[in-house]
Scaffold this motif. Sequence first.
Motif, PDB file in Angstrom:
ATOM      1  N   ALA A  72       0.854  -1.185   0.000  1.00 43.59           N
ATOM      2  CA  ALA A  72       0.000   0.000   0.000  1.00 43.59           C
ATOM      3  C   ALA A  72       0.891   1.236   0.000  1.00 43.59           C
ATOM      4  CB  ALA A  72      -0.898   0.008   1.231  1.00 43.59           C
ATOM      5  N   VAL A  73       0.404   2.318  -0.580  1.00 46.45           N
ATOM      6  CA  VAL A  73       1.146   3.576  -0.551  1.00 46.45           C
ATOM      7  C   VAL A  73       0.308   4.647   0.129  1.00 46.45           C
ATOM      8  CG1 VAL A  73       2.548   3.097  -2.584  1.00 46.45           C
ATOM      9  CG2 VAL A  73       0.368   4.266  -2.852  1.00 46.45           C
ATOM     10  N   ALA A  74       1.020   5.617   0.718  1.00 49.40           N
ATOM     11  CA  ALA A  74       0.368   6.739   1.384  1.00 49.40           C
ATOM     12  C   ALA A  74       1.071   8.014   0.943  1.00 49.40           C
ATOM     13  CB  ALA A  74       0.453   6.567   2.898  1.00 49.40           C
ATOM     14  N   GLY A  75       0.510   9.146   1.295  1.00 51.17           N
ATOM     15  CA  GLY A  75       1.023  10.416   0.817  1.00 51.17           C
ATOM     16  C   GLY A  75       2.180  11.016   1.580  1.00 51.17           C
ATOM     17  N   THR A  76       2.529  10.456   2.748  1.00 51.27           N
ATOM     18  CA  THR A  76       3.627  11.052   3.503  1.00 51.27           C
ATOM     19  C   THR A  76       4.599   9.977   3.952  1.00 51.27           C
ATOM     20  OG1 THR A  76       2.441  10.883   5.603  1.00 51.27           O
ATOM     21  CG2 THR A  76       2.189  12.935   4.378  1.00 51.27           C
ATOM     22  N   ASP A  77       5.850  10.377   4.109  1.00 49.18           N
ATOM     23  CA  ASP A  77       6.856   9.438   4.596  1.00 49.18           C
ATOM     24  C   ASP A  77       6.899   9.463   6.121  1.00 49.18           C
ATOM     25  OD1 ASP A  77       8.243  11.738   5.286  1.00 49.18           O
ATOM     26  OD2 ASP A  77       9.685  11.586   3.638  1.00 49.18           O
ATOM     27  N   SER A  78       7.797   8.697   6.718  1.00 48.96           N
ATOM     28  CA  SER A  78       7.849   8.580   8.179  1.00 48.96           C
ATOM     29  C   SER A  78       8.268   9.887   8.855  1.00 48.96           C
ATOM     30  CB  SER A  78       8.798   7.450   8.589  1.00 48.96           C
ATOM     31  OG  SER A  78      10.120   7.740   8.178  1.00 48.96           O
ATOM     32  N   GLU A  79       8.838  10.801   8.102  1.00 51.59           N
ATOM     33  CA  GLU A  79       9.237  12.090   8.649  1.00 51.59           C
ATOM     34  C   GLU A  79       8.111  13.121   8.559  1.00 51.59           C
ATOM     35  OE1 GLU A  79      12.244  12.318  10.109  1.00 51.59           O
ATOM     36  OE2 GLU A  79      12.517  10.211   9.585  1.00 51.59           O
ATOM     37  N   GLY A  80       6.959  12.710   7.976  1.00 54.41           N
ATOM     38  CA  GLY A  80       5.831  13.626   7.860  1.00 54.41           C
ATOM     39  C   GLY A  80       5.937  14.576   6.677  1.00 54.41           C
ATOM     40  N   ALA A  83       6.900  13.355   0.713  1.00 56.72           N
ATOM     41  CA  ALA A  83       7.325  12.182  -0.042  1.00 56.72           C
ATOM     42  C   ALA A  83       6.328  11.046   0.138  1.00 56.72           C
ATOM     43  CB  ALA A  83       8.710  11.737   0.414  1.00 56.72           C
ATOM     44  N   VAL A  84       6.339  10.121  -0.793  1.00 60.40           N
ATOM     45  CA  VAL A  84       5.420   8.983  -0.764  1.00 60.40           C
ATOM     46  C   VAL A  84       6.055   7.834   0.014  1.00 60.40           C
ATOM     47  CG1 VAL A  84       4.225   7.275  -2.187  1.00 60.40           C
ATOM     48  CG2 VAL A  84       4.391   9.645  -2.968  1.00 60.40           C
ATOM     49  N   ALA A  85       5.293   7.266   0.934  1.00 65.39           N
ATOM     50  CA  ALA A  85       5.743   6.101   1.694  1.00 65.39           C
ATOM     51  C   ALA A  85       4.913   4.897   1.276  1.00 65.39           C
ATOM     52  CB  ALA A  85       5.575   6.340   3.191  1.00 65.39           C
ATOM     53  N   THR A 115       8.606   1.532  -6.249  1.00 62.63           N
ATOM     54  CA  THR A 115       9.366   2.468  -7.070  1.00 62.63           C
ATOM     55  C   THR A 115       8.474   3.094  -8.134  1.00 62.63           C
ATOM     56  OG1 THR A 115      11.421   1.260  -6.663  1.00 62.63           O
ATOM     57  CG2 THR A 115      11.367   2.687  -8.599  1.00 62.63           C
ATOM     58  N   ALA A 116       7.604   2.295  -8.753  1.00 62.27           N
ATOM     59  CA  ALA A 116       6.676   2.831  -9.751  1.00 62.27           C
ATOM     60  C   ALA A 116       5.727   3.858  -9.130  1.00 62.27           C
ATOM     61  CB  ALA A 116       5.885   1.700 -10.404  1.00 62.27           C
ATOM     62  N   PHE A 117       5.377   3.673  -7.860  1.00 61.24           N
ATOM     63  CA  PHE A 117       4.548   4.638  -7.142  1.00 61.24           C
ATOM     64  C   PHE A 117       5.369   5.855  -6.687  1.00 61.24           C
ATOM     65  CE2 PHE A 117       1.466   1.115  -5.913  1.00 61.24           C
ATOM     66  CZ  PHE A 117       0.345   1.697  -6.481  1.00 61.24           C
ATOM     67  N   GLU A 118       6.664   5.828  -6.962  1.00 66.12           N
ATOM     68  CA  GLU A 118       7.600   6.884  -6.563  1.00 66.12           C
ATOM     69  C   GLU A 118       7.743   6.988  -5.055  1.00 66.12           C
ATOM     70  OE1 GLU A 118       6.537  10.490  -8.634  1.00 66.12           O
ATOM     71  OE2 GLU A 118       6.944   9.567 -10.586  1.00 66.12           O
ATOM     72  N   ALA A 119       7.644   5.855  -4.372  1.00 67.33           N
ATOM     73  CA  ALA A 119       7.833   5.828  -2.922  1.00 67.33           C
ATOM     74  C   ALA A 119       9.301   6.081  -2.597  1.00 67.33           C
ATOM     75  CB  ALA A 119       7.394   4.486  -2.353  1.00 67.33           C
ATOM     76  N   THR A 120       9.532   6.912  -1.597  1.00 65.20           N
ATOM     77  CA  THR A 120      10.894   7.197  -1.167  1.00 65.20           C
ATOM     78  C   THR A 120      11.328   6.315   0.001  1.00 65.20           C
ATOM     79  OG1 THR A 120      10.048   8.943   0.259  1.00 65.20           O
ATOM     80  CG2 THR A 120      10.802   9.581  -1.955  1.00 65.20           C
ATOM     81  N   GLU A 121      10.384   5.585   0.574  1.00 65.07           N
ATOM     82  CA  GLU A 121      10.713   4.630   1.622  1.00 65.07           C
ATOM     83  C   GLU A 121       9.626   3.562   1.663  1.00 65.07           C
ATOM     84  OE1 GLU A 121      10.863   6.703   5.376  1.00 65.07           O
ATOM     85  OE2 GLU A 121       8.704   6.632   5.621  1.00 65.07           O
ATOM     86  N   LEU A 160       8.440  -5.923  15.132  1.00 66.83           N
ATOM     87  CA  LEU A 160       9.621  -5.138  14.812  1.00 66.83           C
ATOM     88  C   LEU A 160       9.260  -4.299  13.591  1.00 66.83           C
ATOM     89  CD1 LEU A 160      12.664  -4.493  15.125  1.00 66.83           C
ATOM     90  CD2 LEU A 160      13.096  -6.443  13.588  1.00 66.83           C
ATOM     91  N   VAL A 161       9.428  -2.985  13.685  1.00 62.05           N
ATOM     92  CA  VAL A 161       9.159  -2.092  12.560  1.00 62.05           C
ATOM     93  C   VAL A 161      10.462  -1.916  11.802  1.00 62.05           C
ATOM     94  CG1 VAL A 161       8.349   0.187  11.848  1.00 62.05           C
ATOM     95  CG2 VAL A 161       7.376  -0.908  13.890  1.00 62.05           C
ATOM     96  N   MET A 162      10.399  -2.111  10.482  1.00 59.62           N
ATOM     97  CA  MET A 162      11.595  -1.995   9.642  1.00 59.62           C
ATOM     98  C   MET A 162      11.321  -1.014   8.509  1.00 59.62           C
ATOM     99  SD  MET A 162      12.843  -5.989   9.526  1.00 59.62           S
ATOM    100  CE  MET A 162      14.583  -5.612   9.220  1.00 59.62           C
ATOM    101  N   ARG A 163      12.392  -0.346   8.064  1.00 47.84           N
ATOM    102  CA  ARG A 163      12.265   0.636   6.988  1.00 47.84           C
ATOM    103  C   ARG A 163      13.373   0.431   5.958  1.00 47.84           C
ATOM    104  NH1 ARG A 163      12.531   6.470   8.999  1.00 47.84           N
ATOM    105  NH2 ARG A 163      14.618   5.788   9.529  1.00 47.84           N
ATOM    106  N   LEU A 164      12.981   0.586   4.705  1.00 41.62           N
ATOM    107  CA  LEU A 164      13.924   0.605   3.585  1.00 41.62           C
ATOM    108  C   LEU A 164      13.886   2.014   3.014  1.00 41.62           C
ATOM    109  CD1 LEU A 164      15.795  -0.751   1.473  1.00 41.62           C
ATOM    110  CD2 LEU A 164      13.721  -1.286   0.169  1.00 41.62           C
ATOM    111  N   SER A 165      15.001   2.716   3.107  1.00 40.35           N
ATOM    112  CA  SER A 165      15.093   4.047   2.511  1.00 40.35           C
ATOM    113  C   SER A 165      15.476   3.886   1.052  1.00 40.35           C
ATOM    114  CB  SER A 165      16.150   4.889   3.234  1.00 40.35           C
ATOM    115  OG  SER A 165      15.797   5.040   4.586  1.00 40.35           O
ATOM    116  N   ASP A 166      14.825   4.618   0.179  1.00 43.10           N
ATOM    117  CA  ASP A 166      15.092   4.645  -1.255  1.00 43.10           C
ATOM    118  C   ASP A 166      14.999   3.266  -1.906  1.00 43.10           C
ATOM    119  OD1 ASP A 166      15.678   5.524  -3.784  1.00 43.10           O
ATOM    120  OD2 ASP A 166      17.819   5.797  -3.408  1.00 43.10           O
ATOM    121  N   PRO A 167      13.782   2.730  -2.031  1.00 45.25           N
ATOM    122  CA  PRO A 167      13.618   1.423  -2.682  1.00 45.25           C
ATOM    123  C   PRO A 167      14.072   1.426  -4.140  1.00 45.25           C
ATOM    124  CG  PRO A 167      11.490   2.478  -2.353  1.00 45.25           C
ATOM    125  CD  PRO A 167      12.508   3.310  -1.634  1.00 45.25           C
TER     126      PRO A 167
END
Length: 196
Positions: A72-80, A83-85, A115-121, A160-167
């Motif tokens: 799923a994609v959302a309109g904001t990244d973890s920093e608020g 960027a798309v998360a 990446t196609a959704f232009e997610a930054t994380e 455990l919450v995990m994050r990938l920066s720049d997929p």
Amino acid sequence: MTTVTTQAAVLREMRWWDIDPVLALEKALFPEDAWSRGMFWSELAHARGPGSTRRYLVAYDGERLVGYGGLAVAGTDSEGGDAVAADVQTIAVARDQWGTGLGARLLTELLRHATAFEATEVMLEVRVDNTRAQKLYERFGFEPIGFRRGYYQPGNVDALVMRLSDPSALSRAPHPSPNGRADGPVNGVQGTEIHG
């Protein structure tokens, strides 16, 4: 979406007629916290057309469903920020397919869609006791960033919450090579849970 042929499994977009076999595998793998039919219908309702925010995949070996995954994609990244998360909602692989690399192939395809959704994380939750899935995610560059206490119910298991920066970096880098042993279902749940 193009059909991707894997060793024995074919990956393709999940459609409504896949819900029954997905539910059967879901209940076999996650009897305590299986998603409902309505949850899958709701996710698929957001997976097609302009403004779609979901991508769900299924993997078939012949006529048999052997895995599935969703993003799923959302309109904001973890920093608020603006960027798309993206969030890996679920990945599941039939037990007899563990160690074949199918989980890694599903995750690769989900990250391609991020990446196609232009997610930054890309974010995900995984059971703290699911080291097999954690190793898979680490191979792809996911890093632990925190915990959600009692996230998986009814067992009251932490996530455990995990994050990938720049997929998108994964598409520019060599593919993480599956070692076969870190593959398997990723435990998830309702909403943003990961099955495994």
